[in-house]
Structures are given as C-alpha cells and as structure tokens.
Design an enzyme around this catalytic site. Structure first.
Site, PDB file in Angstrom:
ATOM      1  N   GLU A  65      46.785 -33.887 -56.529  1.00 27.90           N
ATOM      2  CA  GLU A  65      46.531 -35.154 -55.833  1.00 27.90           C
ATOM      3  C   GLU A  65      45.289 -35.030 -54.954  1.00 27.90           C
ATOM      4  O   GLU A  65      44.956 -33.941 -54.485  1.00 27.90           O
ATOM      5  CB  GLU A  65      47.792 -35.505 -55.018  1.00 27.90           C
ATOM      6  CG  GLU A  65      47.708 -36.703 -54.111  1.00 27.90           C
ATOM      7  CD  GLU A  65      47.494 -38.034 -54.825  1.00 27.90           C
ATOM      8  OE1 GLU A  65      46.521 -38.133 -55.580  1.00 27.90           O
ATOM      9  OE2 GLU A  65      48.274 -38.974 -54.585  1.00 27.90           O
ATOM     10  N   ASP A  66      44.615 -36.127 -54.746  1.00 30.10           N
ATOM     11  CA  ASP A  66      43.404 -36.084 -53.919  1.00 30.10           C
ATOM     12  C   ASP A  66      43.724 -35.933 -52.434  1.00 30.10           C
ATOM     13  O   ASP A  66      43.185 -35.067 -51.758  1.00 30.10           O
ATOM     14  CB  ASP A  66      42.511 -37.315 -54.161  1.00 30.10           C
ATOM     15  CG  ASP A  66      43.246 -38.646 -53.995  1.00 30.10           C
ATOM     16  OD1 ASP A  66      44.463 -38.648 -53.725  1.00 30.10           O
ATOM     17  OD2 ASP A  66      42.589 -39.694 -54.142  1.00 30.10           O
ATOM     18  N   ARG A 100      33.032 -42.482 -55.509  1.00 28.62           N
ATOM     19  CA  ARG A 100      33.830 -41.408 -56.108  1.00 28.62           C
ATOM     20  C   ARG A 100      32.973 -40.223 -56.533  1.00 28.62           C
ATOM     21  O   ARG A 100      33.407 -39.085 -56.487  1.00 28.62           O
ATOM     22  CB  ARG A 100      34.588 -41.923 -57.329  1.00 28.62           C
ATOM     23  CG  ARG A 100      35.734 -42.872 -57.016  1.00 28.62           C
ATOM     24  CD  ARG A 100      36.623 -43.008 -58.239  1.00 28.62           C
ATOM     25  NE  ARG A 100      37.491 -44.164 -58.181  1.00 28.62           N
ATOM     26  CZ  ARG A 100      38.695 -44.171 -57.598  1.00 28.62           C
ATOM     27  NH1 ARG A 100      39.142 -43.094 -57.001  1.00 28.62           N
ATOM     28  NH2 ARG A 100      39.428 -45.252 -57.598  1.00 28.62           N
ATOM     29  N   ASP A 113      48.253 -39.046 -47.334  1.00 30.35           N
ATOM     30  CA  ASP A 113      48.032 -39.848 -46.146  1.00 30.35           C
ATOM     31  C   ASP A 113      49.414 -40.075 -45.506  1.00 30.35           C
ATOM     32  O   ASP A 113      49.924 -39.220 -44.803  1.00 30.35           O
ATOM     33  CB  ASP A 113      47.339 -41.135 -46.596  1.00 30.35           C
ATOM     34  CG  ASP A 113      46.867 -42.008 -45.456  1.00 30.35           C
ATOM     35  OD1 ASP A 113      46.347 -41.469 -44.470  1.00 30.35           O
ATOM     36  OD2 ASP A 113      47.013 -43.239 -45.555  1.00 30.35           O
ATOM     37  N   PHE A 155      39.107 -42.473 -42.697  1.00 27.58           N
ATOM     38  CA  PHE A 155      39.098 -42.843 -44.109  1.00 27.58           C
ATOM     39  C   PHE A 155      37.914 -42.157 -44.767  1.00 27.58           C
ATOM     40  O   PHE A 155      36.772 -42.327 -44.346  1.00 27.58           O
ATOM     41  CB  PHE A 155      39.025 -44.358 -44.292  1.00 27.58           C
ATOM     42  CG  PHE A 155      39.379 -44.759 -45.696  1.00 27.58           C
ATOM     43  CD1 PHE A 155      40.700 -44.965 -46.048  1.00 27.58           C
ATOM     44  CD2 PHE A 155      38.391 -44.883 -46.654  1.00 27.58           C
ATOM     45  CE1 PHE A 155      41.040 -45.291 -47.358  1.00 27.58           C
ATOM     46  CE2 PHE A 155      38.722 -45.208 -47.971  1.00 27.58           C
ATOM     47  CZ  PHE A 155      40.048 -45.414 -48.315  1.00 27.58           C
TER      48      PHE A 155
HETATM   49  P1  IMP Z   1      49.865 -42.270 -49.186  1.00 26.39           P
HETATM   50  O1  IMP Z   1      50.924 -42.841 -50.053  1.00 26.39           O
HETATM   51  O2  IMP Z   1      49.723 -43.025 -47.899  1.00 26.39           O
HETATM   52  O3  IMP Z   1      50.003 -40.787 -48.939  1.00 26.39           O
HETATM   53  O4  IMP Z   1      48.508 -42.582 -49.901  1.00 26.39           O
HETATM   54  C1  IMP Z   1      47.921 -41.741 -50.772  1.00 26.39           C
HETATM   55  C2  IMP Z   1      46.844 -42.424 -51.571  1.00 26.39           C
HETATM   56  O5  IMP Z   1      46.097 -43.348 -50.751  1.00 26.39           O
HETATM   57  C3  IMP Z   1      45.865 -41.406 -52.052  1.00 26.39           C
HETATM   58  O6  IMP Z   1      46.243 -40.910 -53.306  1.00 26.39           O
HETATM   59  C4  IMP Z   1      44.573 -42.168 -52.066  1.00 26.39           C
HETATM   60  O7  IMP Z   1      44.420 -42.817 -53.314  1.00 26.39           O
HETATM   61  C5  IMP Z   1      44.710 -43.204 -50.981  1.00 26.39           C
HETATM   62  N1  IMP Z   1      44.058 -42.749 -49.737  1.00 26.39           N
HETATM   63  C6  IMP Z   1      44.663 -42.376 -48.591  1.00 26.39           C
HETATM   64  N2  IMP Z   1      43.778 -42.017 -47.658  1.00 26.39           N
HETATM   65  C7  IMP Z   1      42.566 -42.164 -48.226  1.00 26.39           C
HETATM   66  C8  IMP Z   1      41.215 -41.930 -47.763  1.00 26.39           C
HETATM   67  O8  IMP Z   1      40.945 -41.508 -46.626  1.00 26.39           O
HETATM   68  N3  IMP Z   1      40.233 -42.199 -48.670  1.00 26.39           N
HETATM   69  C9  IMP Z   1      40.472 -42.653 -49.931  1.00 26.39           C
HETATM   70  N4  IMP Z   1      41.706 -42.869 -50.403  1.00 26.39           N
HETATM   71  C10 IMP Z   1      42.745 -42.629 -49.559  1.00 26.39           C
HETATM   72 MG    MG Z   2      42.498 -44.568 -54.018  1.00 24.08          MG
END
Ligand code: IMP
Ligand code: MG
Length: 188
Positions: free
Chosen positions: A98-99, A164, A102, A151
């Site tokens: 996963e990238d 990207r 958050d 972000f």
């Molecule tokens: P979560 O469900 O809140 O953990 O969100 C995770 C997803 O939100 C990641 O897989 C990203 O696609 C997106 N995301 C969360 N924070 C960022 C950020 O700082 N930059 C870009 N995408 C983000």
């Molecule tokens: Mg995204």
C-alpha cells in the site's frame, strides 16, 4: 523541482534506499514461502514495482482497486472493491503493498475482506504512514516512513490524479491544491 511542489519530504535517494532495505527484510521473512504481493491501485504501483524488483525471493503479483467514499483528502471508512484479485489467495502468503496509511480504514477493510479467503498468512507493507491520523489500530508489518499530518504526493501518490510520476514525495503548494480540488484548505 516541480513548480507546484512546496516541500520535499522524502527524496528519491532516500526512497530508493528504504525500498531496498524493506526488500531485504521481506526477502528474509518470505524465504521458501509462496509470496503473493497484492498491490492496491493506483497509488502503490511505483512502490510495488521497485519493491518486487529488489526482492531476492520469487513472488507473484496481483492488483486490487478500492475506493473509499469521501472528499479528495479525507476517507470516510466506507470502502468499495472496484477491481478484485484474479488470484485465489487460499493458502498463499499474501503481502498487501500500500502507498500510505492515513486513517487506516481502507486497509482495515481490506484485511477483513482478504482474511475471509483463508490465506496462509496476511501482512501489510506500507511505504508511508501518518500515525497522528490513525482512527483504527492496524497491524502493519513493514513501514517505509512515518510522516507528519501533511497531504503528500509523488512516487504514486496523487492529488486529483496529478503528481503520481514525481520521483520524490512532497507537499503541494496550498494555492495549487486549492485550485486542483476546487476548494480552499484542501491539500493540507
Ligand atoms: P485511509 O483509509 O484513510 O488510511 O486512506 C488511505 C488512502 O487514502 C491511501 O491509500 C491513499 O490513496 C489516500 N491518501 C491518504 N493520505 C494521502 C496523502 O497524503 N496523499 C495522497 N493520498 C493519500
Ligand atoms: Mg489516492
């Protein structure tokens, strides 16, 4: 540096070095096992490509796309599978790539959904994590970098599908972020 970028948080060199370190760890842990890397589209594609090529153990790869309902910069916790795996993961050693974590809601949903398919093992490898944003506790076996609550874009991560392909991780200038997302205060 790209004109729209405010600050670089992780340089290209640091990314390369850390991905190689993670690959050493993963290779040691999965020696002799049946490793399947599950890349979460689209943000993790660059990370997956670099990680997979740095591994010294064989691996298969597959892709999943999920969408979490919410605004451009905030996830709601309601997750929908847009593209499922083509692979049957029963008895496989699955590593989710996963990238960024958050709130943790997306991965928490994925873990639940994939563990119901009875993999031999199921772990997470996330390039980035924002611990201060976490809303749910997650067992994440491998983490590249802990970053502050900003972000970020680049190395696969986007803001409104932009940035990207940047080779580093950085923040977007607030005025650019506001323009791209169509409202003030976005991109923070
Ligand atoms: P979560 O469900 O809140 O953990 O969100 C995770 C997803 O939100 C990641 O897989 C990203 O696609 C997106 N995301 C969360 N924070 C960022 C950020 O700082 N930059 C870009 N995408 C983000
Ligand atoms: Mg995204």
């Amino acid at each position: 540096m790209n004109d729209a970028i405010d600050r670089i948080l992780v340089t290209r060199e640091r990314l390369r070095q850390r991905v190689d370190e993670l690959a050493v760890e993963v290779s040691a842990d999965y020696e002799g096992r049946d490793l399947l890397l599950v890349c979460v589209l689209r943000g993790a594609v660059f990370f997956l490509a670099d990680l997979a090529r740095a591994l010294t153990v064989p691996c298969a790869i597959d892709f999943m796309a999920v969408s979490s309902y919410g605004s451009a910069t905030d996830s709601s916790g309601v997750v929908r599978i847009l593209k499922d795996l083509d692979t049957d993961i029963a008895d496989r050693d699955v590593l989710i790539v996963e990238d960024i974590i958050d709130s943790g809601l997306t991965l928490s949903y994925l873990l639940k959904s994939l563990s119901a398919r009875h993999p031999a093992s199921l772990e997470i490898c996330a390039l980035l994590t924002k611990p201060s944003r976490r809303r749910i506790n997650l067992p994440c076996r491998y983490v590249g970098f802990e970053i502050p609550d900003d972000f970020v874009v680049g190395y696969g991560l986007d803001l409104a599908e932009r940035f990207r392909a940047l080779e580093y991780i950085g923040t977007v200038k607030p005025e650019v972020a506001a323009r791209l997302t169509g409202h003030e205060g976005a991109g923070t």
